[in-house]
Design a protein around this motif. Sequence first.
Motif, mmCIF file in Angstrom:
data_model
loop_
_atom_site.group_PDB
_atom_site.id
_atom_site.type_symbol
_atom_site.label_atom_id
_atom_site.label_comp_id
_atom_site.label_asym_id
_atom_site.label_seq_id
_atom_site.Cartn_x
_atom_site.Cartn_y
_atom_site.Cartn_z
ATOM 1 N N ALA A 500 0.860 -1.206 -0.045
ATOM 2 C CA ALA A 500 0.000 -0.013 0.308
ATOM 3 C C ALA A 500 0.875 1.339 -0.252
ATOM 4 O O ALA A 500 0.758 2.160 -0.670
ATOM 5 C CB ALA A 500 -0.981 0.014 1.317
ATOM 6 N N LEU A 501 1.869 1.193 0.954
ATOM 7 C CA LEU A 501 2.939 2.511 0.843
ATOM 8 C C LEU A 501 3.424 2.670 -0.411
ATOM 9 O O LEU A 501 3.416 3.543 -0.950
ATOM 10 C CB LEU A 501 3.746 2.227 1.883
ATOM 11 C CG LEU A 501 4.761 3.321 2.069
ATOM 12 C CD1 LEU A 501 4.216 4.660 2.730
ATOM 13 C CD2 LEU A 501 6.074 2.941 3.425
ATOM 14 N N GLY A 502 3.788 1.564 -0.932
ATOM 15 C CA GLY A 502 4.586 1.785 -2.370
ATOM 16 C C GLY A 502 3.683 2.162 -3.474
ATOM 17 O O GLY A 502 4.161 3.064 -4.151
ATOM 18 N N ALA A 503 2.548 1.841 -3.426
ATOM 19 C CA ALA A 503 1.523 2.475 -4.408
ATOM 20 C C ALA A 503 1.141 3.986 -4.361
ATOM 21 O O ALA A 503 1.202 4.705 -5.168
ATOM 22 C CB ALA A 503 0.194 1.523 -4.243
ATOM 23 N N ILE A 504 1.190 4.248 -3.192
ATOM 24 C CA ILE A 504 1.014 5.438 -2.732
ATOM 25 C C ILE A 504 2.074 6.502 -3.145
ATOM 26 O O ILE A 504 1.842 7.508 -3.686
ATOM 27 C CB ILE A 504 0.714 5.879 -1.170
ATOM 28 C CG1 ILE A 504 -0.568 5.212 -0.900
ATOM 29 C CG2 ILE A 504 0.525 7.340 -0.574
ATOM 30 C CD1 ILE A 504 -0.826 5.260 0.653
ATOM 31 N N LEU A 505 3.258 5.903 -2.691
ATOM 32 C CA LEU A 505 4.480 6.767 -2.967
ATOM 33 C C LEU A 505 4.775 6.887 -4.512
ATOM 34 O O LEU A 505 5.476 7.925 -5.200
ATOM 35 C CB LEU A 505 5.881 6.086 -2.473
ATOM 36 C CG LEU A 505 5.988 6.202 -0.900
ATOM 37 C CD1 LEU A 505 6.988 5.412 -0.302
ATOM 38 C CD2 LEU A 505 6.015 7.627 -0.542
ATOM 39 N N ALA A 506 4.236 5.873 -5.251
ATOM 40 C CA ALA A 506 4.378 5.969 -6.541
ATOM 41 C C ALA A 506 3.399 6.943 -7.368
ATOM 42 O O ALA A 506 3.775 7.316 -8.516
ATOM 43 C CB ALA A 506 3.947 4.375 -7.242
ATOM 44 N N GLU A 507 2.694 7.663 -6.727
ATOM 45 C CA GLU A 507 1.619 8.675 -7.236
ATOM 46 C C GLU A 507 2.213 10.150 -6.666
ATOM 47 O O GLU A 507 2.043 10.348 -5.447
ATOM 48 C CB GLU A 507 0.095 8.282 -6.910
ATOM 49 C CG GLU A 507 -0.364 6.975 -7.405
ATOM 50 C CD GLU A 507 -0.587 7.158 -8.748
ATOM 51 O OE1 GLU A 507 -0.578 8.014 -9.364
ATOM 52 O OE2 GLU A 507 -0.219 6.112 -9.651
ATOM 53 N N SER A 508 2.527 10.623 -7.728
ATOM 54 C CA SER A 508 2.867 12.128 -7.286
ATOM 55 C C SER A 508 2.001 12.910 -6.771
ATOM 56 O O SER A 508 2.099 13.978 -6.098
ATOM 57 C CB SER A 508 3.961 12.660 -8.172
ATOM 58 O OG SER A 508 2.998 12.840 -9.550
ATOM 59 N N SER A 509 0.754 12.756 -7.165
ATOM 60 C CA SER A 509 -0.321 13.751 -6.826
ATOM 61 C C SER A 509 -0.742 13.721 -5.618
ATOM 62 O O SER A 509 -1.532 14.226 -5.027
ATOM 63 C CB SER A 509 -1.660 13.116 -7.843
ATOM 64 O OG SER A 509 -1.986 11.923 -7.617
ATOM 65 N N THR A 510 -0.389 12.409 -4.748
ATOM 66 C CA THR A 510 -0.775 12.625 -3.341
ATOM 67 C C THR A 510 0.356 13.278 -2.438
ATOM 68 O O THR A 510 0.046 13.489 -1.197
ATOM 69 C CB THR A 510 -0.800 11.173 -2.887
ATOM 70 O OG1 THR A 510 0.643 10.220 -3.058
ATOM 71 C CG2 THR A 510 -1.662 10.163 -3.660
#
Length: 753
Positions: A500-510
């Motif tokens: 989950a953390l990896g998926a979030i970090l991959a999105e610059s919009s967050t």
Amino acid sequence: AALQATVQVRVWGEHSIARMSAIPAAATSLATPPASAPRARRPQPCRARLLPASSVSRASLGVRASRKESQLPGRHARPSLKVYASTDVTEAAPSEAPQGPPPSAPVKQIEDIRATQIAADVTQFRGLTKEHLKYEIEYSLKRGSSDNTYFIAAAQPTLVDVVDQEYADAFIALLKKEGILNKLAVIVLGACGPKRAKTLEKLLVARSESAPKLTIVCSNVAARNVPEFLPKELLPKFETSAVKQGGKAEYDIGGGRKLSFVATPTPRWPDLMMTYDASTGLLFSSKFFSAHIYSETVNDEGGFRAFNEDWRFYFDCMLAPAAKQTQNALKKLDLSVAPEPLKSYTTAKGIDILKSDVALVKGFFTKLMGKTPAPEAKGFSPSSSEDSTTTIKGLCPLHGPIVEASAAELIREYGDWVGARLRDAERTSAVVLYASAYGNTAALAQAIAKGVCKAGVGVESINCEFTAGKEIVEAVEKADGFVIGSPTLGGHMPTPVQEALGAILAESSTRKKPCGVFGSFGWSGEAVDEIEKRLTDAGYPFAFDAIRCKFKPTDKTLQICEESGTDLGQAIRKNRAKENRKLAKGSFQPTTSNTTAQAVGRLVGTLCVVTAEDGTDEDKVSSGMLASWVSQASFTPPGITVAVAKDRAVESLLMRGNSFNINVLGEGGAREVSKAMLKPFKPGEDRFEGLDIKKSSNGCVVLPGINAYLECKVSDKIETGDHWIVYATVEHGELEDANMLTAMHHRKSGATY
């Protein structure tokens, strides 16, 4: 039992992250990673299988950490891990302490179990305690609790739910005494975590060998979990019948009597399921419509007012963060309360007679015209797809009183509470992400979510173990902020959180969204450090300091979590206000002043400080706030009202029956105290540090330099928009300086304090 496991070793520079997963393995050798494994930014998995051993202690298989200084930047040095296996029992050195919780003490057994017949062939078994049973946010009112199960004396004797493990011994003894234990044919599990599974285990062991094989009806999630919770030798004693996630099913318990089931999962309770008995009109609602309160009465005697605060508090703690799932459950069930039978006019009063006559006449003409009364709402019927409404005569929850007299009102209020949370989410929202190994991280998540709700921000709780990475990213992108929590297992965060953390970090919009980190641990707590570091390196702004909880949370820990959630909610609202101002800049703005706000601002208030405390010396929780919306409300008994904003930390300590003080400030000493109370506080920080305080007879703080103080006890709370109006009786008062004039608060606008 044989311990068969797969260890996945991921090479990451000089670091190795080992993950144990309980899947069958039949390997006969131990493979090791290649010596020349390349350095890589992303983990490169290579698999190593451990030898199955039929008589090897669990302590003989594990991951040994050799302490080497890390070459990667970070707060702490990371150990490189070596996988080993042996057939000898080994003792871990102090530096190799296990990552799970410490050995738990024997569970204290509660003996107060009562049996009450609630319908012709339905008996409630109720465990009662006045104790503060658990350090979880939903128990923080400290009014005791009840744990309810229900026995249906059908052709196939059926037990709906089992009690928590604290009541297990007395519960099984009562089943034996009533002659039920060996007759049981069906057990319905509306919820079944590890603690209830302990009771189920004892129940299965206590049954005689000649007892019939049990059928356990439960949700799909519970059907997967129950066999893992129980010893293998008990598995032949039962079979499971699973209700699909989000689905419905029926089960015939003999004589044509059918129980209907609907799965109602939430992030905290993914295995949740409700049961409806059409023959009695009872809905066994599991966690829904519950309340933690000790009550001598079985049902809601005293009406909605008597239990309203307890029902609302439980909802705010446990179901408000799952407002979408709660709404879905209510839609599936579409509850309608059965009308009461006609009563004699002998004892009826005028208005009651009029209501009965109107209903009778309306029903007569409806039937005459060949129409059926329109249901209050449309939705799911667990027993028939043609009939859209579930007509009930009572709600039978897992905790708290059976709801009969207040059923219609409580169902309506649930709809209103859910609607309010969903409206909050339309304006601003936060996502609470977590995974929990022993329930402690989940308890922290619930407290944080409650704090976010108090700030008027919608919450979506997501259990990473049951949610795909794509869904998590979509939720975070849509939200205005997020928090992520993790236990520490084997020195690292578990795989669902890592993904989950990896998926979030991959999105610059967050990356501009305010966030927070929390977690529980047994010995080290590296998971929280690791998440915090990766979010910091990526430039995420933090709304509060990382929360680390060793073992089980205390009242103080839960207070910090709740206040941290409120800080996140306030940060989100502040950001949204800035965005709105930017959007409004350059557009036409009316120049006329708000005369209504100016007029309201002319109301003058007494400047006071509300102080409240709860808990023992070892785990004391205290708070205070500056207040001017204070007024006398009654002569007999002497009473006052005080308005408290919903996002104030002290609000959680102002529940019915709680004590607090009103410190009336004087003109001479108001400045120092006001300055101290107006400064920003970190979650859990002592509000009175540096002040020369004393305690009154009710244990609450009395501040220096005041005119007078009142010792008060909360009698009632009324929800009014963004504030609670607290009505309290004054039990004692003292003048500290009879010659000092009372400090007054003058405002120019009623739109601010």
